[in-house]
Design a protein around this motif. Structure first.
Motif, PDB file in Angstrom:
ATOM      1  N   ASP A   1       9.315  51.702 -30.253  1.00  0.00           N
ATOM      2  CA  ASP A   1       8.047  52.300 -30.668  1.00  0.00           C
ATOM      3  C   ASP A   1       6.970  52.060 -29.623  1.00  0.00           C
ATOM      4  O   ASP A   1       6.153  52.954 -29.338  1.00  0.00           O
ATOM      5  CB  ASP A   1       7.612  51.727 -32.016  1.00  0.00           C
ATOM      6  CG  ASP A   1       8.467  52.237 -33.163  1.00  0.00           C
ATOM      7  OD1 ASP A   1       9.115  53.284 -32.984  1.00  0.00           O
ATOM      8  OD2 ASP A   1       8.480  51.589 -34.228  1.00  0.00           O
TER       9      ASP A   1
ATOM     10  N   GLN B   1      10.923  48.009 -32.758  1.00  0.00           N
ATOM     11  CA  GLN B   1       9.524  47.793 -32.382  1.00  0.00           C
ATOM     12  C   GLN B   1       9.316  48.019 -30.892  1.00  0.00           C
ATOM     13  O   GLN B   1       8.313  48.629 -30.473  1.00  0.00           O
ATOM     14  CB  GLN B   1       9.102  46.377 -32.771  1.00  0.00           C
ATOM     15  CG  GLN B   1       9.046  46.151 -34.275  1.00  0.00           C
ATOM     16  CD  GLN B   1       8.865  44.692 -34.638  1.00  0.00           C
ATOM     17  OE1 GLN B   1       9.187  43.789 -33.843  1.00  0.00           O
ATOM     18  NE2 GLN B   1       8.351  44.432 -35.832  1.00  0.00           N
TER      19      GLN B   1
ATOM     20  N   LYS C   1       4.622  40.916 -28.685  1.00  0.00           N
ATOM     21  CA  LYS C   1       3.353  41.296 -29.285  1.00  0.00           C
ATOM     22  C   LYS C   1       2.430  40.093 -29.269  1.00  0.00           C
ATOM     23  O   LYS C   1       2.812  38.990 -29.655  1.00  0.00           O
ATOM     24  CB  LYS C   1       3.562  41.791 -30.719  1.00  0.00           C
ATOM     25  CG  LYS C   1       2.273  42.273 -31.374  1.00  0.00           C
ATOM     26  CD  LYS C   1       2.540  42.841 -32.759  1.00  0.00           C
ATOM     27  CE  LYS C   1       1.260  43.386 -33.378  1.00  0.00           C
ATOM     28  NZ  LYS C   1       1.496  43.972 -34.724  1.00  0.00           N
TER      29      LYS C   1
ATOM     30  N   THR D   1       1.327  51.415 -33.057  1.00  0.00           N
ATOM     31  CA  THR D   1       2.291  50.782 -32.164  1.00  0.00           C
ATOM     32  C   THR D   1       1.740  50.574 -30.764  1.00  0.00           C
ATOM     33  O   THR D   1       2.361  49.864 -29.962  1.00  0.00           O
ATOM     34  CB  THR D   1       3.569  51.639 -32.088  1.00  0.00           C
ATOM     35  OG1 THR D   1       3.221  52.965 -31.682  1.00  0.00           O
ATOM     36  CG2 THR D   1       4.260  51.684 -33.440  1.00  0.00           C
TER      37      THR D   1
ATOM     38  N   GLN E   1       9.712  41.153 -30.073  1.00  0.00           N
ATOM     39  CA  GLN E   1       9.893  42.383 -30.828  1.00  0.00           C
ATOM     40  C   GLN E   1      11.377  42.696 -30.968  1.00  0.00           C
ATOM     41  O   GLN E   1      12.185  42.338 -30.095  1.00  0.00           O
ATOM     42  CB  GLN E   1       9.186  43.541 -30.129  1.00  0.00           C
ATOM     43  CG  GLN E   1       7.691  43.302 -29.885  1.00  0.00           C
ATOM     44  CD  GLN E   1       6.884  43.358 -31.167  1.00  0.00           C
ATOM     45  OE1 GLN E   1       6.488  44.414 -31.618  1.00  0.00           O
ATOM     46  NE2 GLN E   1       6.617  42.192 -31.748  1.00  0.00           N
TER      47      GLN E   1
END
Length: 456
Positions: A68, A65, A48, A295, A61
């Motif tokens: 997602d 995560q 991210k 997300t 992540q």
């Protein structure tokens, strides 16, 4: 595409995710079809990008995560393809979108012959809006709040439209309509989306995505809305049992309870109640904060513009809109927070709903209410309780109330006179003539007051 934990040299696992070896072929095929680079897609899912103080940080992540993000990117591809298809259909139906085709030799053999498309002045559009109904289950979560919020918004548009139609009809007939009331559900909408200088439930939810576990953030969100809308001020114990001490700097008067917000007596540590137009709905806050986090990161959104295939570029371009990158109702500081958390799901939903209502305000709506006789799709089965619930949730009770407050039975003068003038005796007929005399005589017989009928 699946993910697993990264294993260190000692054989232990940390919280960072990596793509499984068996997913390599699926990633390669997906990137080939979309014209994307495998390394960029993998990096966008596994990390991210955070911008803090002008510096860019790549944050790894975990498995949840990354999963997602994978699902969010799949939804982006689907929604982009859907919007692209809608645009293509609209372009096909538009009169001024087709090329000018000159007549060619032998064209007369076709039936009908090719028609030359000429640019025309836009005359408007016809839209069909299929909305989901009001929802009230045993366990209502974040999704139900957004669905019922949309229904509140559309119900207010329906009420206003119906009221205006009745008002215009009575005005054209010269009938007094001032006593007909309009049941405005604006207070409930302001409770959910904010307004009048006050924050709402959704704005409060946006501000609860800080530190702590998901459960702790949900509890913090519930505590904040209870304090703002439930009439419960912040207090601290001063060491003596049963005695409360005001928080420093807190006002002397506790906030008043919002009329559409209820703190339940049981389950108040996880639940709150909103009084909607269709009735009370008890919401459970479990997962609210987590589900509100978008997300679909900017890195995933930008992948579409790097495609090497012209078709994929056109598909991804269909979903790119500047309106989704900003929120006109955001609070100060939201621009800074958006670089870290992104625009929330609730904010995007609220903005999309506002744009829909703006389009509806410019149209002449017609409503079709679909009622299911039963939930089992069985023939010759009529569930009266289920039908009544659908009528209530569809706002039909408000429609009936407005019609009942006015004059629900309406008949043309000529038809009414032809049907009922025979009820007059010869003496009554000689005392007057016309529709006004007929109605007065009949209302005296039936002991009706002048407020129960009017002549347009």
């Amino acid at each position: 595409i699946d993910f697993e934990l990264v294993k260190t040299e000692g054989g232990n696992s940390n919280e960072n995710a990596r793509m499984t070896d068996s997913s390599a072929e699926s990633l390669r095929m997906a990137c080939f079809l979309l014209g994307l680079e495998e390394s960029k897609v993998s990096e966008a899912m596994l990390t991210k990008l955070l911008t803090i103080g002008g510096k860019t940080i790549h944050k790894p992540q975990d498995v949840a995560q990354a999963s997602d993000k994978r699902d969010a990117f799949a939804k982006l591809v689907y929604s982009s393809l859907f919007l692209w298809m809608v645009n293509k259909i609209n372009a096909t139906l538009s009169e001024d979108s087709g090329p000018v085709v000159p007549p060619s030799p032998g064209a007369e053999q076709f039936s009908p012959p090719p028609r030359v498309h000429k640019p025309s002045v836009p005359t408007g559009f016809i839209g069909v809006l299929d909305i989901y109904g009001f929802e009230n289950f045993e366990n209502n979560g974040f999704e139900q709040l957004l669905i019922n919020y949309a229904n509140e918004k559309l119900q207010r548009h329906f009420n206003r439209h119906l009221f205006e139609v009745e008002q215009n009809l009575y005005s054209s007939e010269g009938v007094d309509w001032t006593y007909i009331t309009f049941n405005d559900n604006r207070p409930c909408l302001e409770l959910i989306e904010g307004g009048g200088g006050n924050v709402g439930i959704l704005s409060t939810l946006d501000d609860c995505g800080g530190m702590g576990s998901a459960s702790e953030r949900d509890v913090n969100f519930l505590a904040q809305i209870n304090q703002k809308f439930g009439g419960k001020g912040v207090s601290h114990m001063n060491g003596k049992k049963g005695k409360k001490k005001k928080a420093p700097g807190s006002p002397g008067k506790e906030p008043e309870r919002h009329p559409n917000f209820i703190t339940p007596k049981f389950g108040n540590d996880r639940q709150f109640v909103v009084v909607h137009y269709a009735g009370e709905v008890r919401y459970t806050v479990t997962g609210f904060v987590e589900k509100n986090v978008e997300t679909l990161s900017n890195e995933l959104k930008d992948l579409g513009s790097t495609s090497s295939k012209m078709f994929a570029l056109g598909v991804f371009a269909a979903s790119s809109s500047p309106a989704t990158s900003s929120d006109t109702t955001s609070t100060p500081g939201s621009a800074r927070r958006s670089t870290i958390r992104g625009v929330s799901v609730a904010s995007q939903f609220r903005l999309s709903l506002q744009m829909l209502v703006m389009d509806l305000e410019c149209t002449q709506p017609h409503y079709v209410r679909c009622i299911k006789p039963n939930t089992t799709k069985s023939p010759n089965s009529f569930d009266s309780g289920e039908v009544l619930r659908q009528l209530r949730y569809a706002g039909m009770m408000e429609t009936i109330r407005i019609r009942r407050e006015g004059y629900a039975l309406r008949e043309e003068h000529e038809s009414f006179y032809r049907r009922f003038h025979l009820l007059l005796s010869s003496t009554e007929a000689n005392q007057g003539e016309g529709i006004t005399h007929l109605v007065k005589v009949l209302s005296q017989r039936l002991q009706l007051t002048d407020a129960e009928w009017q002549i347009g």
